[in-house]
Design an enzyme around this catalytic site. Sequence first.
Site, PDB file in Angstrom:
ATOM      1  N   ALA A   1      -9.112  -4.336   1.180  1.00  0.00           N
ATOM      2  CA  ALA A   1      -9.005  -3.251   0.025  1.00  0.00           C
ATOM      3  C   ALA A   1      -7.539  -4.363  -1.117  1.00  0.00           C
ATOM      4  O   ALA A   1      -8.229  -4.760  -1.857  1.00  0.00           O
ATOM      5  CB  ALA A   1      -9.425  -2.097  -0.069  1.00  0.00           C
TER       6      ALA A   1
ATOM      7  N   ASP B   1      -6.214  -6.735   0.422  1.00  0.00           N
ATOM      8  CA  ASP B   1      -6.582  -7.860  -0.134  1.00  0.00           C
ATOM      9  C   ASP B   1      -7.464  -8.414  -1.399  1.00  0.00           C
ATOM     10  O   ASP B   1      -6.369  -9.305  -2.256  1.00  0.00           O
ATOM     11  CB  ASP B   1      -6.956  -8.590   1.077  1.00  0.00           C
ATOM     12  CG  ASP B   1      -6.381  -8.444   2.324  1.00  0.00           C
ATOM     13  OD1 ASP B   1      -5.047  -8.445   2.083  1.00  0.00           O
ATOM     14  OD2 ASP B   1      -7.143  -8.261   3.819  1.00  0.00           O
TER      15      ASP B   1
ATOM     16  N   ASN C   1      -8.437  -3.284  -9.283  1.00  0.00           N
ATOM     17  CA  ASN C   1      -8.875  -2.001  -8.917  1.00  0.00           C
ATOM     18  C   ASN C   1     -10.118  -2.189  -8.303  1.00  0.00           C
ATOM     19  O   ASN C   1     -11.034  -1.840  -7.353  1.00  0.00           O
ATOM     20  CB  ASN C   1      -8.665  -0.994  -9.586  1.00  0.00           C
ATOM     21  CG  ASN C   1      -7.541  -0.590  -9.238  1.00  0.00           C
ATOM     22  OD1 ASN C   1      -7.037  -0.267  -8.209  1.00  0.00           O
ATOM     23  ND2 ASN C   1      -6.988   0.572 -10.662  1.00  0.00           N
TER      24      ASN C   1
ATOM     25  N   SER D   1       0.969  -1.491  -0.215  1.00  0.00           N
ATOM     26  CA  SER D   1      -0.133   0.008  -0.261  1.00  0.00           C
ATOM     27  C   SER D   1       1.146   0.800   0.094  1.00  0.00           C
ATOM     28  O   SER D   1       2.381   1.362   0.486  1.00  0.00           O
ATOM     29  CB  SER D   1      -0.604   0.109   1.243  1.00  0.00           C
ATOM     30  OG  SER D   1      -0.264   0.178   2.230  1.00  0.00           O
TER      31      SER D   1
HETATM   32  N1  LIG Z   1     -12.258   4.872  -1.161  1.00  0.00           N
HETATM   33  C1  LIG Z   1     -12.378   4.420  -2.477  1.00  0.00           C
HETATM   34  N2  LIG Z   1     -12.568   4.223  -3.438  1.00  0.00           N
HETATM   35  C2  LIG Z   1     -12.546   3.464  -4.870  1.00  0.00           C
HETATM   36  N3  LIG Z   1     -12.030   2.482  -4.783  1.00  0.00           N
HETATM   37  C3  LIG Z   1     -11.141   2.409  -3.083  1.00  0.00           C
HETATM   38  C4  LIG Z   1     -11.383   2.991  -1.890  1.00  0.00           C
HETATM   39  N4  LIG Z   1      -9.976   2.717  -1.461  1.00  0.00           N
HETATM   40  C5  LIG Z   1      -9.183   1.335  -1.511  1.00  0.00           C
HETATM   41  N5  LIG Z   1      -9.669   0.891  -2.965  1.00  0.00           N
HETATM   42  C6  LIG Z   1      -8.961   0.383  -3.895  1.00  0.00           C
HETATM   43  O1  LIG Z   1      -8.135  -0.098  -3.754  1.00  0.00           O
HETATM   44  C7  LIG Z   1      -6.980  -0.728  -3.433  1.00  0.00           C
HETATM   45  C8  LIG Z   1      -6.203  -1.328  -2.197  1.00  0.00           C
HETATM   46  O2  LIG Z   1      -6.590   0.060  -1.020  1.00  0.00           O
HETATM   47  P1  LIG Z   1      -5.527   0.261  -0.158  1.00  0.00           P
HETATM   48  O3  LIG Z   1      -4.899   1.715  -1.519  1.00  0.00           O
HETATM   49  O4  LIG Z   1      -6.174   1.262   1.200  1.00  0.00           O
HETATM   50  O5  LIG Z   1      -5.628  -1.018   0.579  1.00  0.00           O
HETATM   51  P2  LIG Z   1      -4.769  -1.265   1.873  1.00  0.00           P
HETATM   52  O6  LIG Z   1      -4.434   0.332   2.476  1.00  0.00           O
HETATM   53  O7  LIG Z   1      -3.800  -2.420   1.291  1.00  0.00           O
HETATM   54  O8  LIG Z   1      -5.698  -2.222   2.518  1.00  0.00           O
HETATM   55  P3  LIG Z   1      -5.832  -2.987   3.116  1.00  0.00           P
HETATM   56  O9  LIG Z   1      -4.598  -2.730   4.310  1.00  0.00           O
HETATM   57  O10 LIG Z   1      -7.075  -1.689   4.397  1.00  0.00           O
HETATM   58  O11 LIG Z   1      -6.587  -4.455   3.187  1.00  0.00           O
HETATM   59  C9  LIG Z   1      -6.504   0.900  -4.123  1.00  0.00           C
HETATM   60  O12 LIG Z   1      -5.881   0.411  -5.228  1.00  0.00           O
HETATM   61  C10 LIG Z   1      -7.786   0.950  -4.759  1.00  0.00           C
HETATM   62  O13 LIG Z   1      -8.516   0.286  -6.024  1.00  0.00           O
HETATM   63  O1  LIG Z   2      -8.708  -9.005   8.132  1.00  0.00           O
HETATM   64  C1  LIG Z   2      -7.345  -7.834   7.953  1.00  0.00           C
HETATM   65  C2  LIG Z   2      -6.897  -7.657   6.666  1.00  0.00           C
HETATM   66  O2  LIG Z   2      -6.521  -9.263   6.618  1.00  0.00           O
HETATM   67  C3  LIG Z   2      -6.034  -6.498   6.612  1.00  0.00           C
HETATM   68  O3  LIG Z   2      -6.176  -6.723   4.972  1.00  0.00           O
HETATM   69  C4  LIG Z   2      -4.826  -6.718   7.388  1.00  0.00           C
HETATM   70  O4  LIG Z   2      -3.836  -5.655   7.667  1.00  0.00           O
HETATM   71  C5  LIG Z   2      -5.316  -6.689   8.802  1.00  0.00           C
HETATM   72  O5  LIG Z   2      -3.757  -6.956   9.700  1.00  0.00           O
HETATM   73  C6  LIG Z   2      -6.346  -7.844   8.905  1.00  0.00           C
HETATM   74  O6  LIG Z   2      -6.726  -7.914   9.920  1.00  0.00           O
END
Ligand SMILES: Nc1ncnc2c1ncn2[C@@H]1O[C@H](COP(=O)(O)OP(=O)(O)OP(=O)(O)O)[C@@H](O)[C@H]1O
Ligand SMILES: O[C@H]1[C@H](O)[C@@H](O)[C@H](O)[C@@H](O)[C@H]1O
Length: 381
Positions: free
Chosen positions: A239, A241, A265, A188
């Site tokens: 998201a 994942d 996405n 991320s």
């Molecule tokens: N608010 C949003 N609107 C539209 N698409 C989103 C939004 N948030 C996340 N996404 C989609 O999901 C993808 C992953 O989101 P993000 O970058 O927040 O991942 P993350 O921080 O690894 O999430 P997590 O750790 O909660 O699994 C983004 O690249 C985008 O495509």
């Molecule tokens: O269920 C959530 C999810 O898998 C997230 O991507 C991770 O960052 C968290 O640790 C987990 O609790």
Amino acid sequence: MLVEQKQPNMGRRGLVVGNYCHDVLIRNDVVLGETLGGAASFVSNVLDGVSIRCDLVSKVGSDFAYSVAHPPIAVPTSPTTLFHAFFDSGSDGEGACDRVLKRVRFCGAIEPSDLPESRFNFGMAVGVAGEILPETLERMLDICEVVFVDIQALIRVFDSSDGTVRLVGLKESGFFHLLPRVGFLKASAEEAPYVDVEEARKWCCVLITNGKEGCTLYWKDGEMQISPFPTVQIDPTGAGDSFLGGFVAGLVQGLAVPDAALLGNLFGSMTVGQIGLPKFELRLLQRVKDEVQRRKMQSMSCCEDSNDDLKFVKPAGHQQFHSSLAAAKLASTAPLQECQWDLRNSPPRAVEQGIPQYTGQQKLLLNPVYEEPIQSVEGTQ
Ligand SMILES: Nc1ncnc2c1ncn2[C@@H]1O[C@H](COP(=O)(O)OP(=O)(O)OP(=O)(O)O)[C@@H](O)[C@H]1O
Ligand SMILES: O[C@H]1[C@H](O)[C@@H](O)[C@H](O)[C@@H](O)[C@H]1O
């Protein structure tokens, strides 16, 4: 030595490795809900949704509270991994902030001997709590043709007193030497500074997700921004994942990397619109599958002369593919998941931890981000 950076020609047999966990969602010191978590659950939810078969290796304790499609290894002497996710509001002046995660319980590591003997077309290292060891990843690299790694599996460390998650640089993580054998590394935007993208892109394709902005692909000699799908964000959990699940599903079905990232996405956006593990409407999944097939046929007919090299130009029709997927999503009749949760029946695990439980009826908007076009949350109830 640099690895050849090729468009992977992936078969359909996959191995997903990472523990399921229990997630407790907490806002302003009040428990809002408890859900099945763990990247493995979000990833397999997407792969199952688009009918891509995978084996899943995950460990849980005897307290594991969910029924899942891919049964985990039950460890009688350990508890299921438990995270508390704190979504206290207001840190950026707009009511949104990064969540603070605490690993409260840990089920234990997945050892190389826990992995199957067979070979797989692709593998996904998607740990959340430090359960994937360097030797486990090494074994995955031995038995899988292409391995996708979520950086959160490699760089998390946990405070010894309260389990607060911190990140360490990939170079200090004990996994860095394996990078040349990794196919795709996903991080991320928050994790990206711990990767050294400029170094990592020499060895593998790096995908940096950036919430509502979509994602960026980095390759040794190029980079590409991939457009998002506007969504009302309710709960950001999982998201990234689901993004990885969608991306891999796209590649497995023969899409070019930029098109597969669009599918990532799409699934990421559908995940933030729901609380916890998303439910995908069957009709929507069918339409997405149809669009992917159509796109694949189109790419085959227009790119007959292409070799396997990953190209950092968007394939012809990429924008149209985005529009088709966006239309499929819009046409979905599934309402935004109920935001008003009656959590009076939530399991008591959080109460055991001494955190007051939510008992009323109040909107559940975890770390909300409003995007246009806005479908009013009020209007969805
Ligand atoms: N608010 C949003 N609107 C539209 N698409 C989103 C939004 N948030 C996340 N996404 C989609 O999901 C993808 C992953 O989101 P993000 O970058 O927040 O991942 P993350 O921080 O690894 O999430 P997590 O750790 O909660 O699994 C983004 O690249 C985008 O495509
Ligand atoms: O269920 C959530 C999810 O898998 C997230 O991507 C991770 O960052 C968290 O640790 C987990 O609790």
